[in-house]
Write an enzyme that holds these catalytic residues in place. Structure first.
Site, mmCIF file in Angstrom:
data_model
loop_
_atom_site.group_PDB
_atom_site.id
_atom_site.type_symbol
_atom_site.label_atom_id
_atom_site.label_comp_id
_atom_site.label_asym_id
_atom_site.label_seq_id
_atom_site.Cartn_x
_atom_site.Cartn_y
_atom_site.Cartn_z
ATOM 1 N N TYR A 118 4.943 -5.891 -0.852
ATOM 2 C CA TYR A 118 4.478 -7.218 -0.477
ATOM 3 C C TYR A 118 4.909 -8.475 -1.344
ATOM 4 O O TYR A 118 5.323 -8.285 -2.610
ATOM 5 C CB TYR A 118 2.909 -7.352 -0.588
ATOM 6 C CG TYR A 118 2.047 -6.593 0.421
ATOM 7 C CD1 TYR A 118 2.014 -6.940 1.534
ATOM 8 C CD2 TYR A 118 1.751 -5.361 0.204
ATOM 9 C CE1 TYR A 118 1.281 -6.216 2.762
ATOM 10 C CE2 TYR A 118 0.951 -4.579 1.091
ATOM 11 C CZ TYR A 118 0.780 -4.964 2.350
ATOM 12 O OH TYR A 118 0.199 -4.076 3.249
ATOM 13 N N ASP A 127 1.008 4.449 7.996
ATOM 14 C CA ASP A 127 0.886 3.047 8.050
ATOM 15 C C ASP A 127 0.620 2.046 9.116
ATOM 16 O O ASP A 127 1.462 1.766 9.734
ATOM 17 C CB ASP A 127 1.991 2.407 6.836
ATOM 18 C CG ASP A 127 1.930 1.160 6.579
ATOM 19 O OD1 ASP A 127 0.970 0.255 6.918
ATOM 20 O OD2 ASP A 127 2.700 0.737 5.904
ATOM 21 N N SER A 185 2.167 -1.265 9.161
ATOM 22 C CA SER A 185 3.721 -1.467 9.666
ATOM 23 C C SER A 185 3.825 -1.407 10.969
ATOM 24 O O SER A 185 4.490 -1.930 11.813
ATOM 25 C CB SER A 185 4.256 -0.482 8.926
ATOM 26 O OG SER A 185 4.287 -0.710 7.453
ATOM 27 N N ARG A 233 1.633 1.680 0.379
ATOM 28 C CA ARG A 233 2.885 1.528 0.789
ATOM 29 C C ARG A 233 3.939 2.281 0.043
ATOM 30 O O ARG A 233 4.531 1.721 -0.618
ATOM 31 C CB ARG A 233 3.135 0.039 0.694
ATOM 32 C CG ARG A 233 2.508 -0.814 1.835
ATOM 33 C CD ARG A 233 3.521 -1.004 3.186
ATOM 34 N NE ARG A 233 2.728 -1.689 4.324
ATOM 35 C CZ ARG A 233 3.138 -2.784 4.384
ATOM 36 N NH1 ARG A 233 3.890 -3.291 3.889
ATOM 37 N NH2 ARG A 233 2.573 -3.382 5.565
ATOM 38 N N GLN A 280 4.379 6.311 4.631
ATOM 39 C CA GLN A 280 4.648 5.503 5.664
ATOM 40 C C GLN A 280 4.230 6.075 7.467
ATOM 41 O O GLN A 280 4.127 4.973 7.927
ATOM 42 C CB GLN A 280 6.435 5.674 5.569
ATOM 43 C CG GLN A 280 7.138 4.408 6.159
ATOM 44 C CD GLN A 280 8.490 4.415 5.969
ATOM 45 O OE1 GLN A 280 9.005 5.521 5.451
ATOM 46 N NE2 GLN A 280 9.061 3.171 5.854
#
Length: 374
Positions: free
Chosen positions: A226, A128, A131, A120, A125
């Site tokens: 998280y 991911d 996500s 993360r 990004q």
């Protein structure tokens, strides 16, 4: 180099790459083969893959011939045994939750990448998948709740009188939670959101929701965004606060999960039994134990008129756009390990290392190594 795109098992309607992504992959001087009917449930027929230059093969042919095997759901042990020892196996292997599969891959000296392990970080990004799929899940969860709720989401002023807006409580303000907030607000609901991370408060407020504050949470900047485990005292305070808000809610959507651990219990049985009949709970953490005490994976439970929907793979309910997003994540990751049409595994790259379950009989990802040593 042959790259194989696998058909997902029954119940999984997504495909790891749509034809548009395959077209890009072919431009990298690779050969791409698609398992027959791999994209049919995502509205991409075999001929659309052939039109961009891919070939169609059987599953057995792909397993035996491909140098890189790409999918979403993990292969079975029997299928892994059919692959070439040098083949790279890629998917959402749930390596932290499936230690038996992880051990098998290590013992057989396979090279495997598990896409949910993508770090993360800002640089990662665009790769991911968690996500991306959380965006789909958060959106779809609200639509499902709106469909089940026996009343309107928005406020209405009618000749028959005024209808007050529904009250929606979102538990967890990660990607799924934020998308759920945005969607519920667009539908006109009054939205409240809770998260143990104070950093989420500003994002919640910017979307027009009210933030449910519970003081005393433990935070860890090294947790990759998280939530982390909390003290018993904080957890009780949290449950009491959620209980109070839940009694006023028409809809609760729970999204809180901790990687590698059972999902935190946020909605107790006493809370569900005290909620208004007709209320709806959508538990997006059902597959990892559930945020609601009474939720069951892939089942709808009715408790005194309160419906609790446990969802394991809600992203598969929107296979076309979910597959498009998944394929883009894959392409961005594959750029790191494919150079000039050949495999180039650079384990000095933190994203490659963080995502790799194992290579040459050794665990690679620090999270997998930690799991083995714990």
């Amino acid at each position: 180099m042959i790259i194989g795109i696998l058909k997902e098992p029954q119940g999984e309607s997504r495909v790891s790459m749509l034809p548009e992504a395959v077209k890009t992959l072919l431009s990298w001087n690779t050969e791409v083969c698609i398992e027959a009917d791999a994209g049919s449930t995502a509205y991409a027929e075999d001929n659309t893959y052939q039109d961009v230059g891919a070939s169609i093969k059987s599953r057995d042919e792909l397993l035996r011939q491909a140098d890189v095997l790409i999918g979403i759901q993990p292969l079975s042990p029997e299928e892994i045994a059919l692959t070439k020892p040098s083949a790279v196996i890629m998917g959402q292997l749930n390596a932290l939750y499936n230690p038996d599969l992880t051990k098998l891959l290590i013992d057989q000296k396979r090279t495997a990448f598990s896409m949910e392990l993508v770090p993360r970080t800002t640089r990662a990004q665009s790769m991911d998948v968690l996500s991306s799929m959380a965006t789909v899940t958060g959106y779809k969860a609200v639509l499902m709740a709106a469909d089940l709720l026996p009343r309107f989401f928005p406020m209405f002023m009618t000749a028959a009188g005024s209808i007050t807006p529904s009250r929606v409580l979102i538990l967890g303000a990660g990607v799924a939670g934020l998308q759920a907030i945005a969607t519920a607000r667009r539908l006109g609901a009054s939205v409240f959101a809770f998260d143990v991370r104070q950093a989420a408060k500003e994002e919640v407020l910017s979307l027009g929701a009210k933030f449910v504050d519970v003081e005393g949470a433990t935070e860890d900047k090294g947790a990759g965004g998280y939530a982390v485990e909390q003290s018993a005292e904080y957890l009780q305070k949290q449950k009491d606060t959620i209980h109070e808000h839940a009694l006023k809610a028409d809809v609760i959507i729970t999204t809180a999960q901790i990687p590698g651990r059972k999902a935190p219990l946020l909605v107790e049985e006493r809370t569900v039994r005290a909620m208004k009949p007709g209320s709806v709970v959508i538990d997006l953490a059902a597959s990892s134990g559930g945020n609601c005490a009474l939720s069951q994976p892939d089942q709808t439970v009715n408790i005194n008129g309160v419906r609790i929907v446990g969802i394991e793979n809600l992203a598969a309910k929107m296979p076309q756009d979910a597959s498009k997003m998944y394929g883009k994540n894959y392409l961005n990751f594959l750029k790191l390990i494919i150079k000039d049409g050949n495999l180039n595994l650079n384990f000095e790259d933190d994203i490659v290392t963080g995502t790799c379950v194992c290579h040459d009989g050794q665990a690679v990802s620090p999270r997998i190594v930690q799991m083995q040593n714990s």
